[in-house]
Design an enzyme around this catalytic site. Structure first.
Site, PDB file in Angstrom:
ATOM      1  N   ASP A 189      -5.315  -6.828   5.524  1.00  0.00           N
ATOM      2  CA  ASP A 189      -6.529  -6.089   5.171  1.00  0.00           C
ATOM      3  C   ASP A 189      -7.633  -7.081   4.815  1.00  0.00           C
ATOM      4  O   ASP A 189      -8.765  -7.006   5.309  1.00  0.00           O
ATOM      5  CB  ASP A 189      -6.203  -5.185   3.966  1.00  0.00           C
ATOM      6  CG  ASP A 189      -7.297  -4.172   3.692  1.00  0.00           C
ATOM      7  OD1 ASP A 189      -8.264  -4.127   4.455  1.00  0.00           O
ATOM      8  OD2 ASP A 189      -7.174  -3.438   2.697  1.00  0.00           O
TER       9      ASP A 189
ATOM     10  N   TYR B  16       0.810  -1.217   0.000  1.00  0.00           N
ATOM     11  CA  TYR B  16       0.000   0.000   0.000  1.00  0.00           C
ATOM     12  C   TYR B  16       0.845   1.270   0.000  1.00  0.00           C
ATOM     13  O   TYR B  16       0.341   2.360  -0.265  1.00  0.00           O
ATOM     14  CB  TYR B  16      -0.960   0.020   1.202  1.00  0.00           C
ATOM     15  CG  TYR B  16      -2.064  -1.017   1.115  1.00  0.00           C
ATOM     16  CD1 TYR B  16      -2.119  -1.924   0.056  1.00  0.00           C
ATOM     17  CD2 TYR B  16      -3.053  -1.086   2.076  1.00  0.00           C
ATOM     18  CE1 TYR B  16      -3.120  -2.872  -0.023  1.00  0.00           C
ATOM     19  CE2 TYR B  16      -4.063  -2.032   2.005  1.00  0.00           C
ATOM     20  CZ  TYR B  16      -4.087  -2.925   0.949  1.00  0.00           C
ATOM     21  OH  TYR B  16      -5.086  -3.864   0.867  1.00  0.00           O
TER      22      TYR B  16
ATOM     23  N   ASP C  34      -3.308 -17.997   0.757  1.00  0.00           N
ATOM     24  CA  ASP C  34      -4.494 -18.628   0.159  1.00  0.00           C
ATOM     25  C   ASP C  34      -5.032 -19.728   1.076  1.00  0.00           C
ATOM     26  O   ASP C  34      -6.236 -19.851   1.303  1.00  0.00           O
ATOM     27  CB  ASP C  34      -4.186 -19.181  -1.248  1.00  0.00           C
ATOM     28  CG  ASP C  34      -2.850 -19.891  -1.349  1.00  0.00           C
ATOM     29  OD1 ASP C  34      -2.044 -19.794  -0.405  1.00  0.00           O
ATOM     30  OD2 ASP C  34      -2.598 -20.562  -2.377  1.00  0.00           O
TER      31      ASP C  34
ATOM     32  N   LYS D 104       3.312 -15.454   1.433  1.00  0.00           N
ATOM     33  CA  LYS D 104       3.202 -16.175   0.172  1.00  0.00           C
ATOM     34  C   LYS D 104       4.638 -16.417  -0.308  1.00  0.00           C
ATOM     35  O   LYS D 104       5.035 -16.011  -1.416  1.00  0.00           O
ATOM     36  CB  LYS D 104       2.384 -15.314  -0.817  1.00  0.00           C
ATOM     37  CG  LYS D 104       1.994 -16.012  -2.094  1.00  0.00           C
ATOM     38  CD  LYS D 104       0.906 -17.052  -1.935  1.00  0.00           C
ATOM     39  CE  LYS D 104       0.606 -17.727  -3.261  1.00  0.00           C
ATOM     40  NZ  LYS D 104      -0.182 -18.945  -3.149  1.00  0.00           N
TER      41      LYS D 104
ATOM     42  N   ASP E 196     -10.842  -8.593   7.545  1.00  0.00           N
ATOM     43  CA  ASP E 196     -12.260  -8.419   7.200  1.00  0.00           C
ATOM     44  C   ASP E 196     -12.972  -9.763   7.155  1.00  0.00           C
ATOM     45  O   ASP E 196     -14.098  -9.907   7.626  1.00  0.00           O
ATOM     46  CB  ASP E 196     -12.407  -7.727   5.831  1.00  0.00           C
ATOM     47  CG  ASP E 196     -12.559  -6.225   5.981  1.00  0.00           C
ATOM     48  OD1 ASP E 196     -12.093  -5.688   7.006  1.00  0.00           O
ATOM     49  OD2 ASP E 196     -13.130  -5.594   5.084  1.00  0.00           O
TER      50      ASP E 196
END
Ligand code: NAD
Length: 353
Positions: free
Chosen positions: A244, A138, A220, A188, A248
């Site tokens: 992020d 980000y 994943d 990852k 959620d």
């Protein structure tokens, strides 16, 4: 304990008032708490022409912790971007260098029917997600959209320095020590070099915390495990992007947005504490909001900034008791329970305290 109180907009003032009732009880019981109010978001713009006024910056810098309600409202949506309430929130996080975002996903057994997952999968769920908040994809440079070979391309950079990974890993291990002593690092590393470094640094930090058992998962798989068997997790640490998404996902396991607190910490465990929900303009000013996420944010403040587990537990237990006694605001109400206002829910917690 100096606390900057920033109620903000919409339901912010109503829910913060309930958390202040709790702080007042603790003060009467002898805790040395000082509270000072400041403006943020739309309230900052209305009063001082800025969603994060200089006075609020000074107040927050001088405080040990910040308690924030929520910001935003439709009346501010047409303002220039830098003047919008949400910009105030981004600025306070950046100014205070709050790089570690802690989001618990917790489900009280009595509220299991509020989740979209089967009650037996989520009942008793208690996960803490630690998300790196000021680095990664980000913020990485270079970033942009430009023309290459006659067509537009968009690009971002996922980048972490060792020190950025180290400091958020240290926060996560510290939290694991205060909880179930299990930490899962999510990355990852099979595809991304940035994740490879992340994994190495986290493993190195682990040497300083021999009591914590460290596991790793690819993101994943972590996303899948969170809905398959979420109770396998204690603490999860991950980067800005992955955090992020996963936080959620995890917050929805518990079904109710009005129940979940959060903390954002700096290097010295100074923190900003706030519910994860927004300013709920649709119910603002009606005494309908659920104040429990904000009250639970105060419990997190005692645990993580003031290192006072006893008081944190006392607040948590008071919330549990109010729920066990059947008190419910509209968002968590089910047949047979006592439907109460925001203020009455605050009173129920105070009585239980
Ligand atoms: P929201 O979280 O404010 O509301 C979503 C829904 O949940 C609404 O129906 C609302 O009534 C309900 N809800 C939220 N909190 C509740 C509570 N404590 N008790 C009962 N019901 C509750 O999200 P939104 O509607 O997308 O955004 C409204 C405003 O809040 C926008 O201006 C947005 O930018 C802002 N916002 C602020 C924050 C923050 O301050 N951290 C976070 C998200 C959104």
């Amino acid at each position: 304990m100096k606390i900057a109180i920033l109620p903000g907009d919409g339901i912010g003032p109503e829910i913060v008032a309930q958390a202040v009732k709790v702080l007042d009880v603790l003060k009467q019981d002898g805790l040395k708490i000082e509270m000072e109010y400041g403006n943020i978001g739309g309230a900052g713009y209305d009063a001082e022409g800025d969603p994060f006024p200089e006075s609020t910056l000074k107040l927050s810098q001088a405080a040990d912790a910040v308690l924030l309600g929520a910001v935003g409202g439709p009346q501010y949506d047409t303002l220039d971007r830098p003047l919008r309430p949400e910009r105030g929130l981004l600025r306070i996080r950046k100014e205070l260098n709050l790089f570690a975002n802690l989001r618990p996903a917790l489900l009280y057994p009595e509220l299991a029917s509020a989740s979209t997952l089967k009650p037996e999968v989520v009942s008793g769920l208690d996960i803490m997600i630690v998300r790196e908040l000021t680095g990664g994809l980000y913020f990485g440079q270079p970033r942009g959209i430009e023309v290459r070979n006659g067509e537009r391309v968009g690009f971002n950079t996922m980048i972490y320095s060792e020190s950025e990974v180290r400091r958020v890993a240290q926060v996560a291990f510290g939290i694991a020590m205060k909880r179930g002593k299990r930490l899962c690092s999510v990355e990852k590393a099979n595809v991304l070099e940035c994740s490879e470094l992340w994994k190495e640094v986290v493993a190195d930090v682990a040497k300083g915390y021999p009591e914590v058992s460290l596991s790793t998962l690819y993101v994943d798989n972590a996303a899948m495990q969170l809905v398959r068997n979420p109770k396998q997790f204690d603490v999860i640490v991950t980067s800005n992007l992955f955090g992020d998404i996963l936080s959620d996902e995890a917050s929805m396991l518990s079904g109710s947005i009005g129940m979940l607190p959060s903390a954002s910490l700096d290097e010295n465990n100074k923190g900003m504490y706030e519910p994860i929900h927004g300013s709920a303009p649709d119910i603002a000013g009606k005494d309908l909001a659920n104040p429990l996420a904000t009250i639970l944010s105060v419990a997190m403040m005692f645990k993580y900034t003031f290192n006072d587990e006893g008081t944190a537990e006392r607040i948590d237990n008071a919330v549990k008791k109010a729920i066990a006694q059947g008190y419910r605001t509209g968002d968590i109400w089910t047949e047979g329970c006592k439907r109460v206002s925001c203020g009455a829910m605050g009173d129920a917690v105070v009585a239980a305290l």
